[in-house]
Design a protein around this motif. Structure first.
Motif, short mmCIF file in Angstrom:
data_model
loop_
_atom_site.label_atom_id
_atom_site.label_comp_id
_atom_site.label_asym_id
_atom_site.label_seq_id
_atom_site.Cartn_x
_atom_site.Cartn_y
_atom_site.Cartn_z
N ASP A 48 0.82 -1.22 0.00
CA ASP A 48 0.00 0.00 0.00
C ASP A 48 0.85 1.26 0.00
O ASP A 48 0.37 2.36 -0.26
CB ASP A 48 -0.88 0.05 1.26
CG ASP A 48 -1.96 -0.99 1.19
OD1 ASP A 48 -2.21 -1.49 0.07
OD2 ASP A 48 -2.52 -1.33 2.24
N ASN B 212 2.67 3.56 -1.51
CA ASN B 212 3.10 4.10 -2.80
C ASN B 212 2.67 5.55 -2.93
O ASN B 212 1.92 6.07 -2.11
CB ASN B 212 2.53 3.26 -3.94
CG ASN B 212 1.01 3.20 -3.87
OD1 ASN B 212 0.36 4.23 -3.64
ND2 ASN B 212 0.45 2.01 -4.02
N GLN B 213 3.18 6.16 -3.96
CA GLN B 213 2.99 7.60 -4.15
C GLN B 213 1.52 8.00 -4.20
O GLN B 213 1.12 8.99 -3.60
CB GLN B 213 3.69 8.01 -5.44
CG GLN B 213 3.57 9.49 -5.74
CD GLN B 213 4.76 10.00 -6.49
OE1 GLN B 213 5.61 9.23 -6.95
NE2 GLN B 213 4.86 11.31 -6.61
N ASP B 214 0.73 7.21 -4.89
CA ASP B 214 -0.68 7.57 -5.05
C ASP B 214 -1.40 7.60 -3.72
O ASP B 214 -2.15 8.53 -3.42
CB ASP B 214 -1.38 6.58 -5.98
CG ASP B 214 -0.86 6.72 -7.40
OD1 ASP B 214 -0.30 7.81 -7.69
OD2 ASP B 214 -0.99 5.77 -8.19
N ASN B 215 -1.16 6.56 -2.92
CA ASN B 215 -1.83 6.49 -1.63
C ASN B 215 -1.41 7.64 -0.72
O ASN B 215 -2.22 8.22 0.00
CB ASN B 215 -1.54 5.17 -0.94
CG ASN B 215 -2.45 4.07 -1.49
OD1 ASN B 215 -3.52 4.37 -2.04
ND2 ASN B 215 -2.03 2.83 -1.36
N ALA C 230 -0.43 10.59 -1.63
CA ALA C 230 -1.06 11.81 -2.13
C ALA C 230 -2.53 11.84 -1.74
O ALA C 230 -3.06 12.86 -1.31
CB ALA C 230 -0.90 11.91 -3.63
N ARG C 231 -3.19 10.68 -1.88
CA ARG C 231 -4.62 10.62 -1.60
C ARG C 231 -4.90 10.91 -0.12
O ARG C 231 -5.75 11.74 0.23
CB ARG C 231 -5.13 9.22 -1.97
CG ARG C 231 -6.64 9.02 -1.79
CD ARG C 231 -7.05 7.63 -2.27
NE ARG C 231 -6.24 6.56 -1.66
CZ ARG C 231 -6.44 6.08 -0.42
NH1 ARG C 231 -7.39 6.58 0.34
NH2 ARG C 231 -5.68 5.10 0.06
#
Ligand SMILES: Nc1ncnc2c1ncn2[C@@H]1O[C@H](COP(=O)(O)OP(=O)(O)OP(=O)(O)O)[C@@H](O)[C@H]1O
Ligand SMILES: Nc1ncnc2c1ncn2[C@@H]1O[C@H](COP(=O)(O)OP(=O)(O)OP(=O)(O)O)[C@@H](O)[C@H]1O
Ligand SMILES: [Mg+2]
Ligand SMILES: [Mg+2]
Lengths: 308, 334, 494, 334
Positions: C483, C485-488, C490-491
């Motif tokens: 889990d 990672n960059q996207d998480n 940022a979210r």
């Protein structure tokens, strides 16, 4: 009825003399009996502060003011203010150059200077080297006592003034100064004319600290503070007593006469002590309280009186 | 060191946001807690002494503080740049005696001559302070302490240690006159206050004073001539010493060479009580005004009450500490 | 080509008390370009830039602006020539407002000397708005966080409308989001034809925005060219003068034992209801946007402030610090974010700084053993390759990155079990970062733990075993394993 | 990277290596430019005045500076933490009068009683300064200014404004005695100097003093008890005021309530001339020693030369500024 309120504006309460002066004010019979209430102001050696205190006394409508100015010139505007508010101002201890003073009860500083110089010069047989310790330059006491000293010195050409410096009325400053002079004029200084006793004592301490004998020096100071009386007793110096009691209580009597009118009779014992000092129904403009030379004869008695 | 050293003002701002006016008011009180202290002292004094609140006495207070006030305002400029000016008392005395020498006796010059001479004397000596501090990086404390001694010596030399009295009536008006019901020295003080307040608040020079004191390096990098600003604040202080010199001579009717000894302490005290930081960059002239007033009201009030001088010193010292303590604790508690 | 140059500096030399800092400074800036000035800590970048700006006088060499020789005696002159600078050491005037800081020295005026506040605030609002920076121009600068101050300085430099803009590590104190804002602005400036000199130790940034590069090493010029012609490895290796092994060297393994546990930590107005735990051998990352309350949380955990609510345990024992001393006694160390503000005695020697938090270790009966103290300092200087003339060097004379290393050395000297690092790689070069990462792994391998905040996503991803995400002072989530990672990140954070 | 570090290090150290001693010497001179200024002043004075260099006179100088020296050493501690102590003169006076009250006349107590009473008085008042400054974040300037006033008032109250003389001979030995050819006050001053030098240089407390002054927040975060350190420096200053109080009473043979007015200026001047920064964190006690000596030598030398008081002030101020100017310009040029 309401007590009479008198403000006593002193130039500053740091030195012993003004302390004695204000204490003796509180011992005036009229104050002790509660007829008169005296408030003593500490001028903090600053003409401006004294000026400010005059304003406060005028605001509070004191009945009379007893004034010991720090400076003979800068005091005039304060006296004028009081005069225009209808409050009589009686000078004490130090003069103010104004014609609006109701009266002045004090000792003549020029005369003190003369007596000081004479006392040292007599011991030196009017020849030799002296140093002069002065009060803060520009203060009236320094100027007037200096004048008296100069007057005497100018008459005796065989007396040499080696140094003349201010030690600001301070014992510690005079001590350091004298130590340094004893170095730079080793063996040459024979007399010390100190414009007040504190500085004379400082000079004595310096002489002792330098391992010399005080008896080899002619030393004189003025005011008659307690330490000076003791020193006179030990034969270390000569002093002239400025009578704080007479200046303070005499001044208060004159002021009360102005407030209460003709019926007032002076209550202070000082009028009986000095034959030269005449009450004159409180009408004189100048009451010169004489300087009393402190001698081995009267010193015990003076010390005793001080202890009370 | 308070525990919140690292916490920023966040906590202060958030709860306040909802309420516009009351926030402004409380902001004002926080920044000017010293005003509250002042009002409190006044309230107490007016209860104890019936004379305190009389117009007459209030004018007295103002007149009495005007000289320290003028000096303290110059000092505020200096302290805002992280400096200090110990020479104010000596500069004042020097200016006053030079001015008086042109206003005394029968040969008194036209009124503008002594005025100019006094101001120029103060300005010149202040400029010397400024020049050496700005140019040779001499610590202000040392430079102005040296000047304290030098200017005093010059004052004595100038008239051989003698006071100058017998001043011209026109000249004395500066210290003793009344215009529209207000004493002239008070008007002068208020004038100086307003000009300085405006200068510090609204002019570019004012910004530069804060910048130089707040972060001299930043000021320099922003293209501000730090040396010139430094020089100028000492010159201003000198000029105001000149004015104070005129005022004191005119008020007491004589110029005394020994005048103003230790006045630097009162002036600095007023500035610091008023909340200006000796570390520079922070403070306001309004604070100084109230610092000056607190000192003045205490002197006046305790004299009115006839408190004996020994106790006066204890009480005065204690109240000053207390006032500042309350002021600061308000700041840190909120 | 040389005629087209906006700025050309050649052979610039500078030494401090006889010690050369810059032996051969070279820089050629084209108009409408972003020029990356690269080099390790202490390479002389800031020295060169300060000379260009007129902050420091040069000992030798020449500077030409649009072909004309120039000699600046102060930044005022440089500003007059259209040069502005964001200096590495933030230079705020804390008691002035944001707007006053932005327009310091060039205030909008009425009548020649009166500051036109209305216009100044409006203009400041415009400048900040254009950069999408949400800061009120009327607040005092001193009430802002370092990141916010950095943004104000960026706004200030940009608003000066200069032809040449020097940016000495403008992103070291700000997060990714703010960095994006900066880049947008930089591109606009570039399009207007301005030349930008850009210094950063974040390689990703350089490859994203720079057109040209100049590399310096040890005060000398090493090479220059177009960014398009080189790759990351070449750049790094040239900066370091040797090959760099892998960037993130991570070899710690989290254990089971809990060494720190925090529950419901709250400080009103700063953060609320934060619970977390740290295992032995673990590196715990804390991520969040600027102003999300990470630093405040760490401050509180270290006993600088008291929590309004919540509890904490260290090694199972209740932990209620009354001050940093208690936290230290419990085995904590804390490298704060603001090294100048609360990390260093800038006017003291390296030696004193390193021993500052642990004087007792080199003392007996209250007497400091200078010999031991010096030995310890020398060891740290060697271990962390702190570049200095001697351990008696004053810290304020050191380059920014080396100062950061001194702060780290100071805390390591206290021999902690729990190391809290707030933006630990701020301003340090790639080589030193790698050393720092190695060190963090090494440290936590011995049954100790690390809590780290960072605004650099790659760093957080590369080093953390687990990441806690803060959002507006609250716990937004926890990420680990796949889990993470960059996207998480940022979210959760926005 | 490590290669370059080494290379760089070499470059730095090499030029120094050839010339070990001379480099150290020049380092020393740069850090202690004030010593050069001092030696220069001494050289000039000894040429102009044949008395200056005599043992006797040098002992005089030492004896004269010893009181300011003791105060300035306490002040150094305070200033190193970014503080200031304006109350030293008053604390000294207060201690001296309390001590003297137990050493006067025929009922003088055993010598240790007045000594303890004097020291305890100074220590207590200093501790009050320290407590309020450390605990309530009152600016040191305001707190110690308040104390200046309060302690002076208490001094007057204690003995009704009268001096106390007629001191016990054993007691006076503190100020006037000679041991092994050295005056006792000088020995006391040197003792205090050595202990303080050692404390600041070699103890953990010394480190904390520098750290607190250099960056109070960093000190706090590093686990230093900033409040305790702050408290302690004011207590030390107070204790040394107590010692100075004993010395001045014993030296002048009387305790005067008005003693020590404005002594704070001389003490601070000595510290600042000695190169300690009022911004805290930087400075050395050796510098203070020479600051004290410069002031003392100037006072003594100008007295020896018989320079008139007016000119003395000008010359003294000028020389102090010059000495510091030379000192600072050496620093910035190198
Ligand atoms: N005022 C000074 N006195 C002495 N040495 C200095 C001074 N300023 C800089 N130096 C030295 O000059 C060298 C170059 O420093 P500079 O700040 O230019 O490095 P930098 O490339 O900007 O490093 P960083 O990436 O860490 O910011 C360093 O070794 C530093 O110690
Ligand atoms: N709600 C808010 N109201 C006012 N100011 C805020 C608010 N939130 C944050 N700030 C400002 O942002 C600053 C940053 O807070 P903090 O240092 O805790 O953030 P952080 O998560 O550590 O981020 P960074 O250190 O990257 O800025 C605060 O000190 C404060 O000045
Ligand atoms: Mg740099
Ligand atoms: Mg943070």
């Amino acid at each position: 009825d309401e007590p009479i309120r008198v403000g006593a504006a002193t130039y500053g309460l740091q030195g012993e003399f003004m302390q004695l002066w204000s204490n003796s004010l509180q011992r005036h019979p009229a104050v002790e009996s509660g007829q008169v209430e005296v408030t003593v102001f500490d001028g903090r050696y600053d003409a401006l502060v004294q000026n400010n205190q005059f304003e406060s006394m005028i605001s509070r409508q004191y009945d009379a003011i007893l004034f010991v100015p720090i400076d003979a010139d800068a005091c005039a505007s304060a006296v004028a203010m009081a005069a225009s508010a209808g409050i009589p101002v009686v000078g004490s201890n130090a003069l103010c150059n104004t014609d609006q003073l109701a009266a002045y009860v004090g000792s003549d500083d020029v005369l003190a200077g003369e007596m000081l110089a004479n006392s040292v010069l007599t011991q030196l047989d009017y020849q030799g080297n002296v140093v002069i310790l002065e009060g803060p330059i520009g203060q009236t006491g320094q100027i007037d006592r200096g004048r008296g000293i100069d007057k005497v010195l100018s008459e005796y050409s065989e007396v040499n003034v080696l140094e003349r410096r201010t030690a600001n009325w301070s014992r510690a400053e005079a001590m350091a100064l004298m130590e340094n002079w004893l170095t730079s004029h080793r063996g040459q200084i024979q007399g010390v004319i100190a414009q007040n006793d504190e500085m004379a004592i400082g000079a004595i301490e310096a002489i002792i600290a330098s391992g010399l004998s005080v008896n080899d020096f002619a030393i004189a100071g003025a005011d008659g503070i307690t330490d000076a009386l003791t020193a006179v007793k030990e034969g270390h110096m000569e002093s002239i007593l400025q009578d704080a009691d007479a200046q303070a209580q005499g001044g208060l009597d004159v002021a009360l006469r102005l407030v209460k009118g003709e019926s007032y009779q002076p209550l202070s014992p000082i009028w009986d002590e000095y034959s030269e000092l005449e009450w004159n129904d409180g009408q004189s403009e100048l009451y010169y309280v004489p300087w009393t030379p402190v001698t081995l004869d009267n010193v015990e008695q003076l010390l005793e009186k001080r202890a009370r | 060191m308070s525990q919140q050293v690292l916490a920023k003002d966040k906590g202060v701002e958030e709860p306040a946001k909802n309420s516009g006016i009351s926030k402004r008011l409380s902001d004002f009180m926080v920044s000017y807690g010293i005003i509250i202290a002042f009002l409190f002292i006044c309230a107490v004094l007016s209860v104890i002494s019936p004379y305190f609140l009389s117009t007459n006495n209030l004018l007295n207070v103002l007149r009495q503080v005007s000289i320290n006030g003028v000096l303290a305002i110059g000092m505020t400029f200096v302290i805002l740049t992280r400096g200090i000016d110990l020479s104010v008392g000596s500069l004042m005395a020097c200016s006053s005696i030079v001015a008086a020498s042109f206003a005394a006796g029968s040969e008194a010059s036209f009124i503008l001559v002594p005025i100019m001479m006094g101001l120029v004397t103060g300005l010149t000596l202040g400029a010397v302070n400024g020049l050496l501090i700005a140019r040779f990086a001499i610590p202000p404390f040392v430079m102005t302490l040296g000047m304290l001694s030098m200017a005093r010596g010059l004052t004595y030399i100038y008239n051989d240690g003698m006071p100058i009295s017998n001043l011209d009536a026109t000249f004395r008006f500066i210290g003793q006159g009344v215009v529209l019901g207000m004493p002239v020295p008070v008007l002068l003080f208020l004038g100086v206050f307003l000009i300085s307040w405006f200068t510090l608040r609204y002019t570019t020079f004012g910004r530069y004073v804060y910048a130089v004191g707040g972060n001299p390096q930043a000021a320099m990098v922003s293209g501000i001539n730090v040396r010139r600003v430094t020089f100028t604040v000492y010159a201003i202080s000198g000029l105001l010493c000149g004015l104070a010199g005129l005022m004191i001579a005119a008020r007491t009717g004589a110029a005394l060479p020994q005048a103003g000894v230790a006045y630097e302490l009162d002036a600095i005290a007023a500035v610091v009580i008023g909340g200006t930081s000796l570390a520079g960059g922070r403070g306001r002239i309004v604070g100084t005004l109230f610092g000056v007033l607190i000192i003045g009201v205490l002197n006046n009030g305790l004299d009115l009450l006839g408190v004996s001088s020994f106790y006066q010193q204890v009480v005065k010292g204690g109240i000053i500490v207390l006032a500042v303590m309350l002021d600061r604790s308000r700041l840190s508690s909120s | 080509m040389s005629n087209n140059l906006l700025l050309e500096a050649s052979n610039i030399t500078k030494s401090f008390s006889g010690v050369p800092a810059l032996e051969n400074g070279v820089l050629r800036l084209r108009p409408g370009s972003i020029h990356a000035l690269c080099g390790g800590n202490g390479a002389g970048k800031s020295t060169l830039l300060n000379i260009l700006m007129g902050v420091l006088p040069r000992d030798g060499g020449s500077i030409k602006i649009e072909g004309r020789d120039v000699h600046f005696s102060s930044p005022k002159d440089a500003l007059g020539f259209g040069i502005s600078m964001i200096s590495q050491e933030l230079e705020p005037v804390p008691e002035l407002t944001v707007a006053e800081n932005i327009f310091l020295g060039r205030e909008p005026k009425k009548a020649g000397f009166i500051v036109d506040y209305r216009r100044m605030f409006d203009q400041a609002r415009d400048v900040l708005g254009e950069l999408n920076i949400q800061i009120e121009p009327t607040v005092k600068l001193g009430s802002l966080s370092i990141a916010e101050i950095q943004m104000v300085e960026i706004a200030k430099a940009i608003s000066q409308n200069a032809r040449i803009i020097i940016m000495d590590e403008p992103t070291s104190a700000i997060g990714e989001r703010e960095t994006e804002l900066l880049f947008e602005a930089v591109h606009k400036l570039k399009d207007r034809g301005a030349g930008i000199i850009y210094v950063s130790h974040r390689m990703n940034e350089l490859f994203r925005i720079a057109d040209d590069y100049t590399i310096m090493r040890d005060g000398t010029f090493v090479g220059t060219g177009s960014m398009g012609d080189i790759d990351r490895k070449y750049l790094i290796d040239t900066i370091l003068g040797k090959e760099l092994q892998e960037e993130f060297s991570k070899f710690n393994v989290p254990g089971e034992r809990e060494i720190l546990r925090v529950e419901h930590y709250t400080r009103h107005g700063e953060f609320k209801d934060i619970s977390l735990s740290l295992k032995e051998g673990e590196i715990l990352g804390i991520f969040g946007l600027m102003g999300s309350g990470r630093s405040e949380f760490l401050n509180t955990l270290f006993g600088i402030n008291a929590p309004h609510d919540g509890e904490a345990w260290i090694d199972g024992a209740k932990f209620t610090p009354r001050g940093p001393r208690d936290a230290m006694d419990a085995g904590m160390a804390y490298v704060t974010e603001d090294r100048k503000g609360n990390g260093l005695l800038v006017g003291s020697s390296i030696r004193n700084n390193i021993s500052m938090a642990s004087v007792k270790k080199v003392s007996k009966l209250g007497l400091v053993s200078s010999r031991k103290e010096a030995k310890v300092a020398r060891l740290q200087v060697e271990n962390h390759q702190i570049k200095s003339s001697s351990i008696e060097m004053e810290v304020r004379h050191m380059s920014g990155g080396n100062q950061q290393k001194v702060v780290l050395a100071k805390w390591l000297q206290t021999d902690p079990n729990i190391l809290m690092l707030d933006e630990p790689t701020r301003g340090i070069d790639v080589g030193a970062k790698r050393e720092m990462y190695r060190f963090m792994s090494e440290f936590s391998r011995n049954g100790k733990g690390v809590i780290m905040t960072s605004s650099e996503i790659p760093e957080i991803l590369g080093m953390s075993d687990r990441v806690i995400v803060f959002r507006k002072g609250r716990l937004a989530g926890e990420l680990s394993g796949s889990d993470l990672n960059q996207d998480n990140l940022a979210r959760l954070s926005s």
